[in-house]
Design a protein around this motif. Sequence first.
Motif, mmCIF file in Angstrom:
data_model
loop_
_atom_site.group_PDB
_atom_site.id
_atom_site.type_symbol
_atom_site.label_atom_id
_atom_site.label_comp_id
_atom_site.label_asym_id
_atom_site.label_seq_id
_atom_site.Cartn_x
_atom_site.Cartn_y
_atom_site.Cartn_z
ATOM 1 N N GLU A 135 20.545 -1.264 -19.027
ATOM 2 C CA GLU A 135 19.422 -0.796 -18.232
ATOM 3 C C GLU A 135 19.217 -1.742 -17.059
ATOM 4 O O GLU A 135 19.253 -2.961 -17.233
ATOM 5 N N LEU A 136 19.004 -1.178 -15.880
ATOM 6 C CA LEU A 136 18.655 -1.954 -14.698
ATOM 7 C C LEU A 136 17.193 -1.689 -14.368
ATOM 8 O O LEU A 136 16.781 -0.540 -14.219
ATOM 9 N N HIS A 137 16.405 -2.757 -14.286
ATOM 10 C CA HIS A 137 14.986 -2.635 -13.964
ATOM 11 C C HIS A 137 14.736 -3.378 -12.656
ATOM 12 O O HIS A 137 14.852 -4.606 -12.590
ATOM 13 N N THR A 138 14.415 -2.648 -11.600
ATOM 14 C CA THR A 138 14.098 -3.270 -10.315
ATOM 15 C C THR A 138 12.583 -3.424 -10.197
ATOM 16 O O THR A 138 11.819 -2.626 -10.739
ATOM 17 N N PHE A 139 12.160 -4.461 -9.461
ATOM 18 C CA PHE A 139 10.733 -4.719 -9.309
ATOM 19 C C PHE A 139 10.487 -5.451 -8.008
ATOM 20 O O PHE A 139 11.383 -6.089 -7.444
ATOM 21 N N ASP A 140 9.261 -5.346 -7.523
ATOM 22 C CA ASP A 140 8.841 -6.025 -6.299
ATOM 23 C C ASP A 140 7.526 -6.734 -6.603
ATOM 24 O O ASP A 140 6.479 -6.096 -6.712
ATOM 25 N N LEU A 141 7.585 -8.045 -6.749
ATOM 26 C CA LEU A 141 6.387 -8.802 -7.127
ATOM 27 C C LEU A 141 5.318 -8.768 -6.042
ATOM 28 O O LEU A 141 4.144 -8.994 -6.323
ATOM 29 N N ARG A 142 5.711 -8.455 -4.820
ATOM 30 C CA ARG A 142 4.711 -8.374 -3.745
ATOM 31 C C ARG A 142 3.754 -7.212 -3.959
ATOM 32 O O ARG A 142 2.626 -7.219 -3.460
ATOM 33 N N GLN A 143 4.186 -6.222 -4.724
ATOM 34 C CA GLN A 143 3.342 -5.066 -5.002
ATOM 35 C C GLN A 143 2.567 -5.213 -6.307
ATOM 36 O O GLN A 143 1.815 -4.318 -6.679
ATOM 37 N N HIS A 144 2.766 -6.324 -6.992
ATOM 38 C CA HIS A 144 2.089 -6.530 -8.281
ATOM 39 C C HIS A 144 1.513 -7.940 -8.351
ATOM 40 O O HIS A 144 1.606 -8.612 -9.376
#
Length: 229
Positions: A135-144
């Motif tokens: 599984e690949l999980h992408t995230f953007d900490l700037r939005q959280h």
Amino acid sequence: MDRSPATIYLAEQRGITQADQSYRSWHTFNYGDYQNPHREAPGALRAFNEDTLAGGQRMVHQAAEAADIMLLPLVGGITVELYSGKPRRYVEAGTLLVVNLSEGEKYTVENPFEADLVSYLHVVVSRAIFKTGLELHTFDLRQHSNGMLKLAELDNGYQFLIGKFDGRAEYSQILDGPFKNSFIFIIDGVFEVQNRLLHARDGLLLTQMQEFDFEALAHNSIILLLNLS
């Protein structure tokens, strides 16, 4: 004063494995030839390492048991190849790769850049019920910002969360369901967790808790939580 069961793992006291200048791995818990009676990993956690690879270098690993392998780039990106016919995957910062492996399966982590060092977290959690896949999980900490983002979860096994916080931002983490233990790891910045001061690459294990609080003491501080049953 808080008296909750807790163990601090300072960054400078981690074990280390290295191969010349090509590969270096810092071990928060026992791993490979690094064995310390005070560094047993809790519960289903088998390894929590910070690995670095020099330009163009690769490392081959083998699962000692059915496990979930979590790879989280910190600097640069890595290429991951499995020996079960699955395609190679490139994993960059802002992405978590979770690989489900059976006992004895091999996987290779490679630095695709010839001139640059890459750094990544290499976490291993045993899995009682085996399944195949990745599984690949992408995230953007700037939005959280100033909150926790769940990256991966296995029912009755673990939760893997990440958060980025402004200075003096506070947060209360509740452990629900079967999760009563939490390993906290600081990627960047400074945090106070349950009245314990933690700097970058420090870890803290809290056991038999349903809730704990932390505060970021520096801007853009990043914290990881691995909640375990």
